[in-house]
Design an enzyme around this catalytic site. Structure first.
Site, short mmCIF file in Angstrom:
data_model
loop_
_atom_site.label_atom_id
_atom_site.label_comp_id
_atom_site.label_asym_id
_atom_site.label_seq_id
_atom_site.Cartn_x
_atom_site.Cartn_y
_atom_site.Cartn_z
N THR A 95 0.54 -1.45 0.29
CA THR A 95 0.31 -0.29 -0.21
C THR A 95 1.03 1.30 0.10
O THR A 95 0.49 2.05 -0.39
CB THR A 95 -1.01 -0.44 1.15
OG1 THR A 95 -0.50 -0.44 2.45
CG2 THR A 95 -2.15 -1.18 1.52
N CYS A 96 2.40 1.40 0.34
CA CYS A 96 2.59 2.30 0.19
C CYS A 96 3.08 2.59 -1.02
O CYS A 96 3.43 3.38 -1.25
CB CYS A 96 4.77 1.75 1.02
SG CYS A 96 5.40 0.44 0.99
#
Length: 1071
Positions: free
Chosen positions: A1038-1039
């Site tokens: 998700t980063c």
């Protein structure tokens, strides 16, 4: 001399080259010398002429002095003879004629008193003298009376020791020819008195009488109709003699002159206690002194500005209010217009003697006030001005005035009435809610409709009601409506400004007050099942305009506000037209216009009765693509340019700390974003906000990408996410929450979860933290019936330091906004409105529907209840139940003993709503608001309304645009748009329902809602890359907004594994 060459004289040496070479004079020097010589000759000529003038004046004065000395000796001899033998007509004529030639109040005081005594003693013969030679005595007696007044009012070193008996007795005799022994005919009496009063009035009769009253009557500390001394009664009688005579005869010139002097000297002298507390009450109450109020009001109305140049406004206004308030009855519109014009102009002048609240003055205005403070305000005049405002705003005067206005409604009456209300609303010491005149008009709502009709009918080139300027209509050419002229930002002519601005400001202020007293359903009707408005006609008696008329009106007011912004910041060409003396008028007009427009817009955000795009203005645009947005966005540190004032110079310190001043265009855009943000599209304002945040974030986190500079690093247990964050991210541990934050999450067994925080773990942490903080089971927030969140009024039972918790939660929400992270937190509409409050955090009764619809319906039922409210058994208390504990709170002091009646039910309704919406959660809301402002300035958030801010926090509740996602998706490794796995992936996604699409989006980006401006704004972009064999599950980083998708051969396998991955909720354990 003789020379030895035989020449008898020396020949002159001629130099054809001009002056000597040893003294060459330049041309300019020669011209300058010649000029100086001419000026010196002119000065000498003037000196000689001045000497002649002074000598001539001196010889004349000396001759006049000698002549007066001789005449005084002659007068003294005549007086000595008259004292012995008595005065005759011939001697009286000679004495008065001598006094007229030589009179000086200081030197001839004794002579004049003696003449007065002699004339009074021969009062019987005086009537015969006048009867026998009327023209001669018509010349002598008025001048004798004037000299007598000068002697009585003359003072030495502030003291007046001259006896007033004989001069005043002489005045009484002269002013009463009907009581003489030898009766004059009525025509001759009128002729004599007309000459007498004309001479006295032209020589300052009323000014002398006021000096006499003030110096000879002691101070009067309380209002009384009884004369404090016998002399006071005599002076009052003499004061009214000219007015009584002028009113009785048909001489309009004399009457106008008498009234003018009476107003200027007597009414304008009401600052003296003898005038204020004795003369004015006597004139108002005594039937024998019947004042021609119509003529007095007409003179004051037409000459009020001239009076203000010669005497202060408060005494004049006080006198007018006392006299008219007691006895006047205006039977025609002209008299009413004169009264309204007089009282409005005088009230405008009286406001300069009042002191307002210093907290309401901006920084630049403080500079102006500091300059004016060098001129101290007379406390007597200030007290008198306060008394005038109190009388104008009193219940009795307001009811009396409105009864006349309602009977004689016309454009002229409404115009003058609006000027009065405009001046009253701009009184610095009078709060908006204290204006009884305004709220009395609210109860007479047809006046509001009449104001709008007149306002819409005003045109350029047409005769304006109540205006003395007729030049505009001279050629018969009519221009556009004045509202359109103002909407274009074009300056108005002075007479157009004085006509339009007070009427517009009064209308907007009244409409604001009307809207504040009506619930949405009272002028829009109830919601129907389809979201429309049901039965709006049932409330037409509540609101004077239909919904369609309100929509058109709001469009017109929107354009007017934009035009006022352009007038507030004129360009170089228009700055010469800026009249700073009318700054207060324009500023107040802008304030109330913006206020009512915000009210209507706020109603529209709740009930959506305006068409799409209604609030957008074509005259306003933000050039986001080719200029620095930050340059014209309102900044808290920058001293904003004052509205309707010329550009001021910045100091060196201001230039160094704040940069160069904003241009005119940037000033206008800044004002629009501050005052009227809704006229700009939401997408543009969102981009402005994103640019602001990104710029500030890049400064705060400048070297964080290189692991340098300050940074926040915390370790958080996933099972205790709120407790650990509350402890480690408190203001004492992390005072600056704008820094880059790196988070290490620990699982249930105390081990660090897999993954390095490149931004994704932080976003996951912040999303889960806010979800936990706003969870109703934790107790800090409760759910409304619409499943929206608001602070728990009983939070003090949960934690003693509950305000610290709300401050922390506010900081975390501000951090989410700062990091451009969408969090699914559905806040209640009234609570979001409290965050956006400009002057205070209080919200109005209309928001109660979003908190407790049932209570709102009950209060509306109580508002329109036809029976006796006392039968319902209500009082000013409210029952609270927190965690099983019942407590009774009083809405007013001793509220348990105050029953709700038909008279006070409106107060009960608004106090109940205020308690539920504001007082119960005041401390919680204030702490939460401060927490948000610690990270994101509230000025940035105030560019949005409550619905838009909710979208800024949680994203738009719109379906995910799959085509937009496909167009803005990037691919890594061997993947591309034609790859079979990618083709199968998009085919599977097309078959997902909306919930499954949101789960996928949350799995990859940690947020289930799409970006406000589309997936093109997602940073980093949505990306898919291959990862491992077909046996593995899809994973995500998700980063990086990265989906790691194995190369599945079959579509159903891809669907099953993808659904399992996005619904497992395993955090970063799948990475």
């Amino acid at each position: 001399m003789w020379s030895f060459e035989g020449d008898y004289r020396r020949k002159p040496q001629q130099r054809l080259g001009g002056a000597s070479r040893t003294r060459n004079i330049e041309r300019l020097e020669l011209l300058s010398q010649l000029k100086n010589d001419r000026e010196e000759r002119e000065r000498q000529r003037r000196r000689e002429a001045a000497v002649l003038t002074i000598q001539s004046w001196t010889r004349g004065m000396l001759s006049q002095k000698r002549t007066k000395r001789d005449l005084r000796l002659q007068c003294d001899s005549e007086l000595a003879l008259a004292k012995v033998q008595g005065i005759t007509e011939a001697s009286a004529i000679r004495l008065i004629a001598l006094l007229i030639r030589i009179f000086n109040a200081k030197e001839d005081c004794g002579r004049l008193l003696l003449v007065c005594q002699l004339v009074v003693r021969e009062q019987r013969h005086l009537s015969e003298w006048v009867y026998g030679s009327l023209p001669r005595w018509m010349y002598l007696l008025p001048r004798l009376a004037n000299m007598a007044l000068q002697v009585v009012t003359y003072s030495t070193n502030g003291e007046n020791t001259v006896s007033h008996a004989s001069p005043l007795r002489l005045l009484e005799i002269i002013m009463a020819p009907d009581s003489w022994a030898s009766q004059l005919s009525n025509a001759n009496q009128q002729l004599f008195l007309c000459a007498l009063y004309t001479h006295l009035i032209n020589r300052g009769y009323y000014q002398q009488m006021v000096q006499l009253i003030v110096s000879r009557i002691p101070e009067v500390y309380e209002s009384s109709e009884n004369p404090p001394t016998p002399l006071a009664e005599s002076l009052l009688h003499l004061l009214m003699k000219p007015l009584t005579f002028a009113s009785a005869v048909n001489d309009s010139t004399l009457l106008t002159s008498v009234i003018h002097e009476l107003c200027q000297d007597v009414f304008g002298g009401a600052a003296h206690s003898q005038i204020c507390n004795f003369v004015i009450p006597c004139l108002a109450a005594n039937v024998s002194y019947k004042l021609p109020m119509d003529r007095i009001v007409a003179v004051l109305g037409s000459r009020s500005l001239k009076f203000l140049n010669s005497c202060p406004a408060p005494p004049l206004l006080y006198s007018l209010l006392m006299l008219v308030h007691s006895s006047a009855e205006f039977n025609n519109a002209t008299s009413l217009c004169n009264y309204l014009q007089a009282i409005s102009e005088l009230l405008g002048g009286a406001t300069s003697y009042l002191i307002g609240d210093v907290s309401d003055v901006d920084s630049d205005d403080e500079d102006d006030n500091s300059m004016d403070s060098s001129k101290p305000i007379d406390p007597v005049l200030r007290k008198l001005a306060e008394e005038c405002v109190s009388v104008v705003n009193s219940t009795e005067h307001v009811g009396w005035l409105l009864s006349h206005v309602e009977r004689q409604v016309s454009p002229e009456v409404l115009l003058h009435f609006s000027r009065l209300m405009h001046h009253l609303l701009t009184v610095p010491s009078l709060q908006f809610h204290e204006c009884r005149l305004l709220y009395s008009v609210v109860a007479r709502r047809q006046l509001l409709r009449a104001m709008w009709v007149v306002l819409s009918s005003l045109q350029q080139g047409a005769p304006l009601p109540g205006s003395m300027n007729t030049m505009s209509a001279a050629f018969g050419v009519r221009g556009p409506p004045l509202l359109q002229v103002l909407a274009r930002g074009s300056p108005l002519a002075p007479y157009e400004r004085d006509t339009l601005v007070p009427l517009l400001a009064t209308f907007c202020a009244t409409l604001t007050a009307v809207l504040s007293t009506l619930h949405d359903s009272e002028f829009l009707g109830d919601h129907d099942e389809n979201g429309g408005h049901r039965n709006p006609k049932a409330y037409q008696n509540q609101f004077p305009f239909s919904v369609e008329e309100l929509v058109k009106m709001s469009a017109s007011l929107r354009d007017v506000c934009v035009g006022l912004v352009e007038l507030a910041h004129p360009d170089t060409r228009m700055s010469a037209l800026t009249d700073t003396s009318y700054k207060t008028m324009w500023a107040h007009c802008f304030k109330v216009c913006v206020g009512v427009l915000r009210q209507i817009h706020l109603r529209d955000t709740r009930r959506m009765f305006c068409p799409t795009g209604h609030w957008l203005s074509s005259r306003v645009s933000l050039p986001l693509g080719n200029c620095q947005t930050i340059s014209f966005v309102p900044r808290t540190s920058r001293r904003q340019r004052r509205l309707f004032m010329p550009q001021r110079w910045l100091t060196r310190d201001e230039l160094e700390t704040e940069g160069p001043p904003l241009s005119t265009t940037e000033q206008r855009r800044a004002t629009i974003l501050q005052e009227l943000p809704f006229v700009i599209p939401f997408e543009s304002r969102t981009q402005v906000f994103s640019t602001l945040v990104a710029s500030n974030r890049s400064m705060s986190q400048m070297r964080a990408d290189f692991n340098e500079g300050p940074m926040i690093s915390v370790s958080i247990r996933r099972t205790h996410i709120y407790e650990d964050a509350f402890d480690k991210l408190s203001p004492s541990n992390e005072p600056n929450l704008r820094l880059r934050m790196r988070v290490r999450l620990m699982n249930a067994v105390g081990l660090d979860e897999v993954g390095i925080d490149g931004g994704g773990i932080f976003r996951e942490f912040l999303s889960e933290l806010l979800k936990t903080a706003f969870d109703p089971t934790r107790g800090f927030f409760l759910l409304t019936r619409e499943n929206t969140l608001y602070p728990n009024p009983g939070a003090h039972h949960i934690a003693e330091d509950y305000q610290t918790h709300y401050y922390f939660i506010g900081r975390m929400l501000g951090k989410a906004l700062y990091e451009n992270l969408l969090v699914e937190v559905p806040l209640a509409g009234f609570f979001v409105s409290k965050l956006l409050g400009r002057s205070s955090s209080s919200v109005e009764f209309h928001h109660l529907d979003s908190l407790d619809p049932e209570l709102c319906r009950n209060l509306l039922y109580l508002k329109t209840y036809q029976g006796d409210v006392l039968d319902l058994g209500l009082d000013f208390t409210v029952l609270n139940s927190d965690l099983g504990q019942n407590t009774i709170e009083e809405l007013v002091p001793n509220g348990a003993n105050v029953a709700v009646t038909n008279e006070n039910r409106i107060e009960y309704i608004y106090r109940m709503a205020d308690y539920k919406l504001n007082k119960q959660i005041a401390k919680q809301s204030q702490a939460f608001k401060k927490g948000v402002a610690d990270v994101v300035p509230l000025e940035w958030l105030q560019m949005f309304d409550w619905r838009e801010l909710q979208m800024l926090i949680s994203g738009a509740s719109v379906p995910i645009d799959l085509l937009d996602l496909m167009d803005n998706t990037k691919y890594g490794g061997t993947y591309n748009t034609d790859h079979p796995t990618i083709q199968a992936f998009w085919q599977v996604i097309r078959g997902f329902d909306e919930t499954q699409k949101r789960q996928l989006l949350k799995f990859v980006t940690s947020c289930s809602r799409p970006p406000l401006l589309g997936f093109k704004e997602l940073q980093p972009a949505f990306c898919i890359q291959p990862s491992g064999s077909e046996d593995r599950l899809p994973t995500a980083s998700t980063c990086m907004n990265l989906l790691k998708l194995p190369e599945y051969k079959k579509e159903h396998t891809l669907r099953d594994k993808l659904l399992y991955a996005i619904t497992s909720g395993s955090g970063f354990e799948l990475s």
